[in-house]
Motif scaffolding. Structure first.
Motif, PDB file in Angstrom:
ATOM      1  N   ALA A 144      -7.723  -4.691  -2.526  1.00 57.76           N
ATOM      2  CA  ALA A 144      -6.395  -3.704  -2.369  1.00 57.76           C
ATOM      3  C   ALA A 144      -6.736  -2.246  -2.100  1.00 57.76           C
ATOM      4  O   ALA A 144      -6.148  -1.616  -0.982  1.00 57.76           O
ATOM      5  CB  ALA A 144      -4.811  -4.438  -3.683  1.00 57.76           C
ATOM      6  N   GLU A 145      -7.131  -1.973  -2.924  1.00 57.82           N
ATOM      7  CA  GLU A 145      -7.943  -0.064  -3.193  1.00 57.82           C
ATOM      8  C   GLU A 145      -8.277  -0.268  -1.779  1.00 57.82           C
ATOM      9  O   GLU A 145      -8.232   1.061  -0.723  1.00 57.82           O
ATOM     10  CB  GLU A 145      -8.652  -0.074  -4.825  1.00 57.82           C
ATOM     11  N   GLY A 183       3.041   1.919  -5.082  1.00 56.47           N
ATOM     12  CA  GLY A 183       1.988   0.592  -5.637  1.00 56.47           C
ATOM     13  C   GLY A 183       1.510   0.094  -6.774  1.00 56.47           C
ATOM     14  O   GLY A 183       0.792  -1.007  -6.668  1.00 56.47           O
ATOM     15  N   ASN A 205       0.769  -1.583  -0.044  1.00 57.19           N
ATOM     16  CA  ASN A 205       0.048   0.065  -0.323  1.00 57.19           C
ATOM     17  C   ASN A 205       1.403   1.160  -0.098  1.00 57.19           C
ATOM     18  O   ASN A 205       1.972   1.125   0.336  1.00 57.19           O
ATOM     19  CB  ASN A 205      -0.820   0.240   0.953  1.00 57.19           C
ATOM     20  N   SER A 211      -5.661  -0.490   1.209  1.00 59.26           N
ATOM     21  CA  SER A 211      -4.730   1.269   0.961  1.00 59.26           C
ATOM     22  C   SER A 211      -5.183   2.455   1.725  1.00 59.26           C
ATOM     23  O   SER A 211      -4.728   2.983   2.375  1.00 59.26           O
ATOM     24  CB  SER A 211      -4.665   0.869  -0.365  1.00 59.26           C
TER      25      SER A 211
END
Ligand code: ATP
Ligand code: MG
Length: 655
Positions: free
Chosen positions: A536-537, A439, A395, A540
């Protein structure tokens, strides 16, 4: 969706006293990449010269991704020996150079060891002769269940010297997991140690092996290395490795192996399901490991390279042992953990051995970031030139910390995307050639042709600014060849969903510049009111909040949206969960990404279920979110099973 893309100024590293000219510049990259794709046979024939062949190859690439006929061969009529490439060929020039710097678990009670190439040759030959005396022959399987000690590297190379196939089982695994892997490959010998010190604790390896072997064929032999000298039981299948090596001859001619003979079997981490016995072969794997090691880390003669992984993972295979040693490098092998005796241990080792390239995982970076900057600043890290990350999407928050605090803005970060199955790096920036984006895994390595497919139709998505599943169009030398004993599973797992392509299992985005971003596992993609979103987004965004240490996001059935967003959140030390904080986090994610990404439920999680290699096991979190506790699936690779019990017990605090 909004993403922050910060251009790191060190994208173009010029040659200075401290920074030699990079192996590959931006211009070289573009030209070489185009050539590698246009004419793979010529490109790889040239790269094949990196290795010493006993009989040179005349055929380069012979591969098929065709349904029903998945067949991958590289350099198939060439012969070579891996240990000869990693040791013997360096002796004339580097006999007295350090090959392996071994750093013990506890630096206060034990000293580091420096093992030269000549000493390595000696030990590997001896161990190869010991294995032979136990009846191990070309093609036989040997399971290695050792701590991170030099003998682990000796054992790997000894196997390759006599043509045996090794299968390493991480020393943190239970007797059950070990037994399943011994039986899975029908091993003749298990190499273990009395105990494995790690983080100040000792795992009773020999006793675990004894338990595992109760469920294995009687003729399996156990070769025991002395690590601590602690007391163990002794049975008549046991053999004393140290005593036998003392007696053994230090001469052992390397066996001639075909390029496509199996080199090792290694199980995947088990993040998404039952681990798979990945098979790599001799020629293509070694070449790919060596080439990526040199170019991706911009390794130069005399550099000190440190990959903090365990040899129980593919990262340790390719970037502690095979890649570096094939290049005649000095490689650091670390027995311990990042936080023992204190959170400065990584940096102390970097300073002590003047490490030039440092390669670790986001999970470690996040943990050390949480420990504070003082631990880093206490040590002289001026030798560092390149930093690497592997294992999970990193991240941006952690990337920036790694860049600013560890690299002092001077060290390009290579965020390397790859898998046990791929043998080496697939997507990665190159130091000195790529302008970095925190990232992003950015660009394909030579010969790798990534494609983005529309997940349901399987259509190729062209152009930039697009998203979908990540597949690879054609073979590369480091590719796995089969699943041990189950070629059908190989074909089904990697070529079954999208015909004619290797399917990575990961989702990705290709941004406006054509750079790749891994968005997480395809299994983990959430579909909220028709919007597909990578975990993941959202994670993060949560981790970017000052009070959040770690987070894992999964989907759960939602009446209105189809799927809702369920976030498990671990707070920084000293932070207390509260309804206000919950609100604050919801608003935070809304503004960071957009209203669509706002978590529907947040559960406070003192810890997250992770594999032994530190990856979050979202498949278990998904089950908990769905209130389905009876079918958690394979949990044998879980680092701490208690974490799961705790999350189930405390699920009622979700809101
Ligand atoms: P299993 O296949 O059994 O579920 P696993 O996929 O965790 O286990 P590995 O081969 O160790 O086993 O890990 C490869 C995976 O790790 C990739 O498919 C990807 O999801 C993730 N990964 C590795 N490096 C990166 C990276 N730099 N950025 C994003 N994801 C990464
Ligand atoms: Mg995988």
């Amino acid at each position: 969706m909004k993403t922050k893309e910060i251009t790191q100024p060190m994208g173009d590293v010029g040659a200075t006293v401290d920074h030699p000219k990079p192996h590959v510049t931006a211009k070289d990259y573009a030209e070489m990449y185009a050539a590698s794709v246009r004419d793979p046979n010529t490109f790889w024939a040239e790269q094949g010269k990196r290795l010493d062949w006993i009989k040179p190859f005349s055929k380069v690439k012979n591969t098929s991704f065709e349904p029903g006929n998945i067949d991958i061969r590289w350099f198939e009529d060439g012969t070579l020996n891996v240990s000869a490439n990693c040791i013997d060929r360096h002796l004339a020039k580097r006999g007295d150079q350090t090959a392996i710097i071994w750093e013990p678990d506890d630096s206060r009670t034990e000293k580091a060891q420096h093992i030269t190439y000549r000493q390595l040759h000696n030990s590997v030959c001896k161990m190869a002769n010991v294995l032979r005396s136990l009846g191990v022959d070309k093609g036989d399987r040997v399971v290695i269940y050792l701590p991170m000690i030099p003998e682990a590297a000796f054992a790997m190379l000894a196997c390759t010297r006599i043509g045996a196939i090794h299968s390493i089982v991480f020393a943190g695994f239970s007797p059950d997991a070990l037994g399943a892997r011994i039986n899975g490959c029908d091993a003749k010998v298990v190499i273990t140690a009395d105990f494995a010190p790690r983080g100040g604790r000792e795992t009773p390896l020999k006793s675990n092996a004894d338990t595992a072997l109760l469920h294995c064929k009687e003729h399996v032999k156990c070769l025991v290395v002395k690590r601590t000298g602690g007391q163990t039981t002794w049975t008549n299948r046991d053999h004393d490795c140290n005593a036998m090596m003392d007696e053994a001859s230090a001469e052992c001619a390397p066996v001639e192996m075909a390029a496509e003979d199996p080199l090792f079997i290694l199980y995947t981490s088990g993040s998404t399901g039952q681990p798979k016995g990945v098979v790599h072969t001799t020629g293509g794997y070694l070449l790919y490991a060596a080439m990526t090691h040199q170019i991706v880390f911009d390794y130069h003669d005399g550099d000190i390279f440190w990959c903090t992984a365990d040899v129980g993972w593919v990262t340790g295979h390719s970037y502690i042992v095979y890649g570096p040693l094939a290049n005649g490098a000095t490689t650091v092998m670390f027995e311990g953990v990042p936080t023992y005796p204190d959170a400065g241990r990584f940096w102390e080792v970097c300073a002590e051995h003047k490490v030039n390239q440092f390669y670790t995982a986001p999970t470690a970076i996040r943990a050390l970031m949480g420990a504070g900057n003082d631990w880093v600043e206490k040590h002289d890290l001026s030798s560092l030139r390149v930093l690497g990350s592997v294992g999970e999407p990193i991240n941006p928050e952690a990337w920036n910390w790694y860049n600013d605090v560890v690299g002092k803005g001077n060290c390009p970060i290579v965020d390397t995307f790859w898998q046990t199955e791929t043998g080496g790096h697939m997507l990665t920036p190159l130091p000195g050639a790529t302008t970095l984006k925190p990232g992003a895994a950015q660009q394909p390595f030579f010969g790798v042709q990534p494609v983005v497919l529309e997940p349901t139709s399987g259509d190729v998505v062209e152009g930039n600014g697009v998203e979908g599943v990540l597949c690879i169009k054609d073979s590369w030398p480091g590719q796995m060849r089969t699943v041990w004993g189950d070629h059908e599973r190989f074909e089904k797992t990697y070529f079954g969903d999208y015909k004619g392509y290797y399917f990575s299992g990961d989702g990705c985005r290709r941004d406006e510049d054509g750079d790749y971003w891994i968005t997480g596992r395809v299994d983990d993609v959430i579909n909220v009111s028709g919007h597909r979103m990578g975990t993941a987004e959202v994670e993060s965004a949560l981790v970017a909040h000052a009070k959040v240490a770690e987070s894992a996001v999964v989907g759960y059935p939602h009446d209105v949206k189809g799927q809702g967003i369920y976030a498990y959140v671990t707070l920084m030390n000293g932070q207390e969960p509260s309804d206000e904080l919950r609100k604050e986090l919801e608003v935070w994610v809304r503004t960071e990404i957009g209203p669509i990404a706002k978590p529907d439920l947040i559960q406070w999680a003192p810890g997250l279920p992770k594999t032994r290699s530190g990856k979050i096991m979202r498949r278990i979190l998904r089950k908990i979110a769905e209130d389905d506790y009876d079918s958690l699936g394979d949990t044998s690779t879980l680092a701490d099973p208690l974490v799961v019990d705790d999350l189930i017990a405390n699920r009622m605090n979700r809101r």
